[in-house]
Enzyme design. Structure first.
Site, PDB file in Angstrom:
ATOM      1  N   LYS B 111       0.846  -1.200   0.000  1.00 22.62           N
ATOM      2  CA  LYS B 111       0.000   0.000   0.000  1.00 22.62           C
ATOM      3  C   LYS B 111       0.884   1.254   0.000  1.00 22.62           C
ATOM      4  CE  LYS B 111      -3.929   1.786   2.745  1.00 22.62           C
ATOM      5  NZ  LYS B 111      -4.783   1.510   3.936  1.00 22.62           N
ATOM      6  N   SER B 186      -9.621   1.413   3.136  1.00 19.53           N
ATOM      7  CA  SER B 186      -8.785   2.203   2.266  1.00 19.53           C
ATOM      8  C   SER B 186      -7.752   1.393   1.468  1.00 19.53           C
ATOM      9  CB  SER B 186      -8.044   3.256   3.084  1.00 19.53           C
ATOM     10  OG  SER B 186      -7.180   2.655   4.022  1.00 19.53           O
ATOM     11  N   SER B 210      -9.756  -1.122   7.142  1.00 18.40           N
ATOM     12  CA  SER B 210      -9.199  -0.833   5.817  1.00 18.40           C
ATOM     13  C   SER B 210      -8.522  -2.013   5.142  1.00 18.40           C
ATOM     14  CB  SER B 210      -8.199   0.319   5.916  1.00 18.40           C
ATOM     15  OG  SER B 210      -8.885   1.525   6.116  1.00 18.40           O
TER      16      SER B 210
END
Lengths: 119, 503
Positions: B111, B186, B210
């Site tokens: 990420k 996310s 997330s």
């Protein structure tokens, strides 16, 4: 919530943001969000029981679970929390004993960058 | 049990509890079903590590235009690392390699809020669009120490603030199962890259769901570890008391091999801890909290939990109904606490210390304010304003103080539940992946998506998102297993039990 209204317009400045064209929409969203999170106000109203007694022995599981028992009402349970009471701090020497490393009476922390820091 | 979980009569639900999740329909088959299988092929020299990494890079280059999983590739670095892996492999016996470097040469991605030295790390934000970190996050270093080769940085909600990966400055992630749907957030890129078959392993971060919610939306496995299990050093901070990096994978065995290599005390993160798993129960018992079922607005999610209960009971694991009434306070408490911490953590992004610098403004204060207003997107500014509000004089006790008390009550409620059962089974999300644009203009609707995941985050507990089937339209649905602190291995074992019960 009403009390909050007056403070909202000063927020962009406090948050280090520039006031601009989107402010009205942002503040309108903020009003809704503050209304949404204000559930905590009602849930936490009152402080008259011992925190360890939250919900009684059956709270969470067991035969009473699965139905909305009075003792399991979050408002009632959260009322059980005590007010914060200031107390003496821990002794500095005891805290330092627990530190992985110390220097001049302070915690020593590794450097983030540079010598002794990240490879 | 059926009094709590709706019976499995929902016609839209198709049960499927895989141990190895397939890629989304229509996506090219990967070189191997999962990372363990690919690593085994590499050790047998079926193909070289360089070929495996080049294959991944080619897939992304060819197909990612449809999904926007990646914000950037580090192709040269990855190929060089793959060549190193090939050289290392040639000097090791297969068994030696498997033990020392279980994922040697396996392509992976991280990420874009996890720093990788020399590789742009944007957090999906204009604010950090040119930031190149001079160091690597501990979690990424540990992933590479296991032999994995990082090929690029994955798309995400800006500064990890969102539940749909739509707030990324560089555009939304599209779900490989239905490109008009969100991938969740996310860590949307981290989940979608697995579902699209680009890489078999990825890292994300989970503050309020997330990792788990995008994993559920994309039909893959996602693990939110115990708070402190994985170092936050090098993870760009959103809400420090909640942030936790974690792995996503297409198989349970990948997570079982990967997770132990990622955890442990890191002197650079004072909140990281050495693992201390509880004893494994001889006769485990599961609980299903009614509030989580009630929060699920789509019948397929309730049906998925019901099917999980059936499977657990078939495996000899009793399942008890239970109640966690403070669940209704989780989302409000989370948004107060996370926003308060965000307003503090993000104060460093002012165009002077870090981040985008505006050309506007006559004074330093004006220049900083202009930089922040231009650099941050709408959702980030919304949360900074909320955080500033709840911490401001006169409102701190009313909001922040109460949210802290609610958090303590939520923790206590989980603690009591784990006095009776060993783990909890819940839906991972209230509904399957929603359409892009459907909720982005309504913050309350978006925040409410977190109802199934924020509780364990507030309590610092581990939780595993497990693929559990599909709706009639083919959208994945996921369930969540929540356990006491450090029970990750046990949760993975329980998910394996779910997969082993015949349909």
């Amino acid at each position: 919530m009403e009390k909050a209204e007056g403070g909202l317009s000063t927020l962009p400045g406090l948050a280090g943001l520039r006031s601009g064209g989107e402010d009205d929409a942002l503040l309108q969203d903020l009003r809704r969000i503050i209304g949404f999170v204000s559930i905590l106000e009602t849930a936490l109203a009152g402080n008259d029981r011992d925190p360890g007694d939250a919900g009684g022995p059956e709270a969470g599981t067991g035969p009473s679970a699965g139905r909305p028992a009075q003792a399991a009402d979050p408002g009632a349970r959260l009322s059980d929390l005590r007010e914060d009471n200031p107390g003496p701090t821990l002794e500095r020497d005891r805290l330092l004993e627990a530190a992985p490393e110390t220097e001049d009476g302070c915690f020593r922390t590794p450097a983030a960058l540079g010598k002794g820091g990240a490879p | 049990m059926t009094a709590v979980a709706a019976p499995r009569t929902d016609p839209s639900y198709r049960p499927f509890f895989p141990a190895v999740a397939p890629v989304a329909p229509g996506c090219p088959a990967p070189l191997a079903p999962d990372a363990v299988a690919l690593a085994s092929r590499l050790r047998q020299r079926d193909l070289s590590c360089e070929e495996a990494v080049r294959d991944a890079l080619e897939r992304v280059g060819r197909d990612d235009g449809q999904y926007s999983c990646f914000l950037g590739l580090c192709a040269d670095r990855a190929v060089e690392k793959a060549r190193e892996a090939d050289r290392r492999l040639s000097g090791l016996a297969a068994d030696e390699a498997r033990h020392a470097f279980p994922f040697l040469g396996v392509p992976a991605a991280v990420k874009d809020n996890l720093c990788l030295e020399g590789v742009r790390t944007t957090c999906g934000s204009r604010m950090l669009s040119s930031y190149v970190p001079p160091y690597t996050a501990t979690t990424v270093s540990r992933l590479e120490a296991l032999g994995a080769v990082v090929i690029g940085k994955l798309n995400m909600d800006e500064f990890a603030m969102g539940a749909s990966s739509e707030t990324s400055f560089l555009g939304p992630v599209r779900n490989p199962h239905a490109t008009d749907r969100v991938a969740g957030g996310s860590s949307g890129g981290s989940a979608a890259a697995l579902a699209a078959g680009f890489v078999p392993l990825s890292l994300g971060s989970d503050t309020g769901g997330s990792i788990r919610q995008p994993a559920a939306f994309c039909g893959v496995f996602g693990l939110k570890p115990t708070y402190g299990a994985m170092s936050r050093y090098g993870l760009v901070a959103y809400a420090s008391s909640l942030d936790q990096p974690g792995p996503l994978a297409r198989s349970l065995r990948d997570l079982s091999v990967l997770f132990p290599g990622l955890v442990g005390r890191d002197p650079r993160d004072a909140t990281s801890r050495a693992p201390s798993p509880p004893p494994v129960p001889d006769a485990p018992r599961a609980g299903v909290p009614e509030e989580y079922l009630a929060a699920s607005t789509h019948p397929a999610l309730r049906a998925a939990v019901s099917e999980a209960v059936r499977r657990l009971e078939a495996a000899g694991i009793p399942v008890l109904p239970l109640s966690l009434p403070a669940t209704r306070l989780c989302v409000p408490a989370y948004y107060i606490l996370a926003s308060a911490e965000a307003s503090s953590n993000l104060s460093r992004f002012d165009g002077v210390r870090y981040g985008h610098r505006s050309a506007a403004g006559e004074t330093l204060a004006e220049r900083c304010a202009a930089s922040r207003t231009e650099g941050f997107g709408l959702e980030v500014r919304r949360r900074i304003l909320l955080g500033t509000f709840v911490l401001s004089a006169g409102y701190q006790d009313q909001y922040y103080g109460r949210a802290q008390k609610a958090r303590e009550a939520i923790r206590e409620e989980f603690r009591r539940a784990f006095g009776t059962v060993d783990f909890l089974v819940t839906p991972a999300t209230p509904e399957p992946a929603f359409r892009i644009g459907e909720k982005i203009t309504d913050p309350i609707a978006m925040y409410s998506q977190d109802i199934c995941t924020v509780g364990p985050s507030l309590a610092g507990l581990p939780a595993l998102s497990v693929p559990a089937g599909h709706t009639a339209e083919g959208l994945p649905v996921g369930i969540q297993l929540i356990g006491p602190a450090w029970s990750e291995a046990f949760l993975l074992a329980m998910a394996q039990r779910l997969a082993e019960v015949p349909a």
